[in-house]
Scaffold this active site. Structure first.
Site, short mmCIF file in Angstrom:
data_model
loop_
_atom_site.label_atom_id
_atom_site.label_comp_id
_atom_site.label_asym_id
_atom_site.label_seq_id
_atom_site.Cartn_x
_atom_site.Cartn_y
_atom_site.Cartn_z
N ASP A 351 3.27 0.70 -1.13
CA ASP A 351 2.76 -0.49 -1.52
C ASP A 351 3.94 -1.78 -1.56
OD1 ASP A 351 1.03 -2.46 -3.21
OD2 ASP A 351 2.33 -2.02 -4.70
N LYS A 352 3.74 -2.93 -1.31
CA LYS A 352 4.79 -3.83 -1.24
C LYS A 352 5.56 -4.22 -2.70
CE LYS A 352 4.25 -8.30 -0.54
NZ LYS A 352 4.93 -9.00 -1.57
N THR A 353 4.54 -5.01 -3.58
CA THR A 353 4.93 -5.41 -4.69
C THR A 353 5.24 -4.56 -5.63
OG1 THR A 353 3.40 -7.54 -4.25
CG2 THR A 353 4.27 -7.19 -6.32
N THR A 502 -0.25 -4.18 1.16
CA THR A 502 -0.22 -5.25 0.18
C THR A 502 -1.41 -6.17 0.09
OG1 THR A 502 1.16 -7.13 -0.59
CG2 THR A 502 0.83 -7.10 1.82
N GLY A 503 -1.71 -6.83 -1.00
CA GLY A 503 -2.84 -7.54 -1.32
C GLY A 503 -2.12 -8.96 -0.97
N LYS A 530 -7.40 0.17 -0.71
CA LYS A 530 -5.88 0.67 -0.41
C LYS A 530 -6.38 2.08 0.17
CE LYS A 530 -2.67 -2.22 -2.66
NZ LYS A 530 -1.47 -2.45 -3.58
N ASP A 549 2.73 1.87 -7.68
CA ASP A 549 3.23 1.78 -8.80
C ASP A 549 2.36 2.41 -9.85
OD1 ASP A 549 1.02 0.19 -9.28
OD2 ASP A 549 1.95 -1.77 -9.34
N ASP A 553 -2.82 1.09 -7.47
CA ASP A 553 -2.40 2.11 -6.52
C ASP A 553 -3.57 3.19 -6.88
OD1 ASP A 553 -1.24 0.19 -4.83
OD2 ASP A 553 0.51 0.59 -5.88
#
Length: 668
Positions: A351-353, A502-503, A530, A549, A553
């Site tokens: 996941d990005k953030t 990512t969103g 996801k 996180d 997710d």
């Protein structure tokens, strides 16, 4: 939970003490048994005979059989009751056959007594179990050390003028405690006063102290540096991070997995083989013309030497060491099976953030469009945003502070809804805001070009305007973690595909992917979708790890072959994750894979030894080298079996690992 943990530890300590006591008492009574035994007297060339000697020999041997052999007899009853005959059944059968037969000889049946073999066999078995139990306790001793990290008392702040020393059991959520320099922090909580450096090595495995100030969270058991802190209690008792971590590690150590299931089945069949070979050995030697006594001795030796003790410990000891060691390095294993299979991972999806990025806005570009230098643009913007709590505002102020710029005090601050804000800075009206703010001022092609360029990189654009002129453009984005690039590189070195999800919009995702060298990425994906992307990769035949996180997710973590919750911090309740990472460090994903490989390697070593030595031991015990004068006594068989168990225990404990990705760590 603390009481249960204490009971568990006390149980092991009691068992250790019990085997130790039984060994020494049995060994003491073994001395007269040896002196009274006909074979030993013959070996020494003496004859100490007297009326009732054999009766006394039977009485002493009976005591050792019942007292010294009780753990094995009791264990065999339980194994038979559970229809899982194993090592205890074999030992009990061997000593019972020797005892009953020898007792019948004393009572008149023709034959030779086995008393000295019986008692020395029990002595060796007790010694082996004693040493084995010490190894088991040693494997989880680190958990006890973790539990002891919590101080027993705390300085409770009753009022500004009164500090009271109380037991940590008396603290409640919302209480304030004072932590003096050099003391252990007694509870999980948030700093409301003070600043210090805190040693959190017992949580993260990192020796570098962490700077803590007001509003930062601290974890009970970590060590305060040279500043005084006032901490507001957020968690106590079983809810504290340390207790949750101990409980997770304990569950991982006690849980079953594929490897453990294999070892259990192998131990069962080894028991069946031992009994079968033992009976065949007895029959074969009798048919060969040897005495019943000799044949019985061969059978007892086979049963003893084949005891699958080492096999029973091969997996649990490795797991006990690895789960404890990984916990001390900030990696908490919840699902053993998924963890053991992590070595097969082919794709890691991040996941990005908050995972590859810090989850906070930071400045990447400061572009001057006037005679103002970059420092003045940043100073002025920071002055306007000084008191704002907006994430963009905090990022601007933080950057100015990092550069140690002298931020002026603003006046006449005014929020401009949907646009930004304005304030008087050093007798000039300064506007700071987004592209909507530009509508109030004349168009500027340079500003438009820079905005377009930054937008293509997925960055947020902030304009600084004064005296009707656009003075500069600030580019901001969610900052990429320092370790993200290194983690991606290391995973690629292991020929593992890295993907990003990512969103955020396409431009942002593409920019981060390009910065990190990630070729597969998915943008604009809602949290509940996801898991579909994970499934898509799995349908391509890939074994996938999902790193997120642990909150939004969760579905993806559950769908993945290995779910990794990163940056759990003081919250280890990521129910869908297989492994929980304490720190916000993508590099720890590499460490998981390395730990998994080390675990597999150690398991294979132990299983190979625990089963392989029987290929040589069983024929020797059966007497295949009898014609060469090599015959193993039952006690020697017990010694060989015990040594095998000890070798497995030592091998499991000799795991060394450096928390450096790319270095798998070498077992010492």
């Amino acid at each position: 939970m603390h009481e249960h943990k204490q009971e568990h530890q006390n149980h092991h300590k009691h068992m250790l003490k019990d085997f130790q006591t039984r060994f020494w008492i049995s060994l003491g009574i073994t001395v007269p048994v040896l002196i009274l035994s006909p074979m030993i007297q013959s070996f020494l060339g003496v004859s100490w005979d007297f009326p009732g000697r054999m009766g006394l020999l039977l009485a002493l041997s009976t005591f050792i059989y019942i007292y010294g052999g009780w753990p094995f007899l009791k264990g065999s009853f339980q194994e038979i009751k559970d229809t899982q005959p194993g090592m205890m059944t074999l030992i009990a059968l061997a000593i019972s056959v020797a005892f009953v037969y020898s007792g019948l000889v004393v009572l008149g049946v023709k034959g030779k007594v086995f008393f000295w073999e019986l008692v020395t066999l029990i002595d060796v078995m007790l010694l082996g179990h004693w040493i084995e139990m010490r190894s088991v306790m040693g494997a989880s001793r680190a958990l006890e050390e973790l539990a002891q990290m919590m101080p027993s008392t705390a300085h409770k702040v009753v009022s500004e003028a009164e500090i009271e020393d109380v037991s940590i059991k008396e603290l409640n959520q919302g209480d304030n405690v004072l932590v003096k320099p050099g003391e252990k922090i007694p509870v999980d909580g948030k700093i409301i006063k003070g600043e210090s450096e805190v040693d959190e090595s017992m949580i993260t495995g990192e020796s570098e102290p962490v700077v803590k100030q007001k509003q930062d969270e601290v974890i009970g058991g970590s060590v305060n540096g040279n500043g005084s802190l006032t901490v507001k209690v957020s968690k106590t008792g079983k809810d504290s991070y340390l207790n949750q971590m101990i409980e997770l590690v304990k569950k991982a150590q006690q849980s079953k997995s594929k490897a453990q299931g294999f070892a259990d089945r192998a131990a069962f069949w080894l028991t069946v083989i031992a009994v079968t070979v033992g009976m065949l050995t007895l029959a074969a030697w009798i048919l060969y013309g040897k005495s019943f006594v000799f044949s019985l001795e061969r059978m007892v030796t086979v049963m003893v030497i084949t005891c699958p003790h080492a096999l029973g410990l091969a997996i649990p000891l490795v797991i006990a060491v690895i789960t404890t060691l990984s916990a001390k390095n900030g990696l908490l294993i919840r699902n053993r099976t998924a963890f053991e299979e992590a070595r097969k991972i082919q794709t890691v999806m991040f996941d990005k953030t908050g995972t590859l990025t810090k989850g906070e806005f930071g400045i990447t570009d400061v572009i001057s469009l006037s005679d103002w230098p970059k420092e003045k643009i940043l100073e002025s913007a920071a002055a306007v945003e000084k008191e704002s709590e907006h994430s963009i505002a905090r990022g601007i102020v933080r950057k100015a502070q990092e550069k140690e710029l002298d931020i002026p005090d603003p006046s006449g601050f005014k929020a401009l809804p949907g646009k930004g804000a304005q304030a008087e800075v050093e007798n000039q009206t300064v506007f700071v805001g987004n592209k909507t703010l530009l509508e109030d001022f004349e168009k500027n092609q340079k500003a438009a070009d820079n905005m377009e360029k930054l937008a293509k990189e997925g960055k947020t654009t902030v304009f600084v305007i004064s005296d009707g002129k656009i003075r500069g453009v600030i580019g901001m984005t969610d900052l990429i973690r320092e370790d993200s690039r290194r983690a991606v590189e290391e995973l690629k070195k292991k020929e593992i595909e890295v993907a990003l999800i990512t969103g955020d919009n396409k431009a942002t995702a593409e920019f981060v992917a390009q910065e990190l060298g990630i070729e597969t990425w998915f943008a604009g994906v809602l949290p509940d979708k996801k898991s579909e992307k994970v499934k898509h990769l799995q349908e391509q035949g890939k074994i996938v790890a999902m790193v997120g996180d642990g909150i939004n997710d969760a579905p993806a973590l559950a769908q993945a072959d290995l779910g990794v919750a990163i940056g759990a911090g003081t919250d280890v309740a990521a129910e869908t994750a297989d492994v929980i990472l304490v720190e916000n460090n993508p590099m720890d994903v590499c460490h998981i894979l390395n730990f998994s490989r080390i675990t597999r390697r150690k398991m294979k070593q132990n299983l190979a030894w625990a089963t392989g030595y029987n290929v040589i031991a069983i024929p020797l015990a059966a007497g295949v080298l009898y014609s060469y004068g090599i015959v193993l006594a039952p006690a020697v068989g017990a010694l060989v079996m015990s040594l095998s168990t000890i070798i497995v225990a030592i091998n499991a404990r000799l795991v060394s690992y450096q928390k450096i990705c790319g270095n798998e760590g070498k077992p010492s």
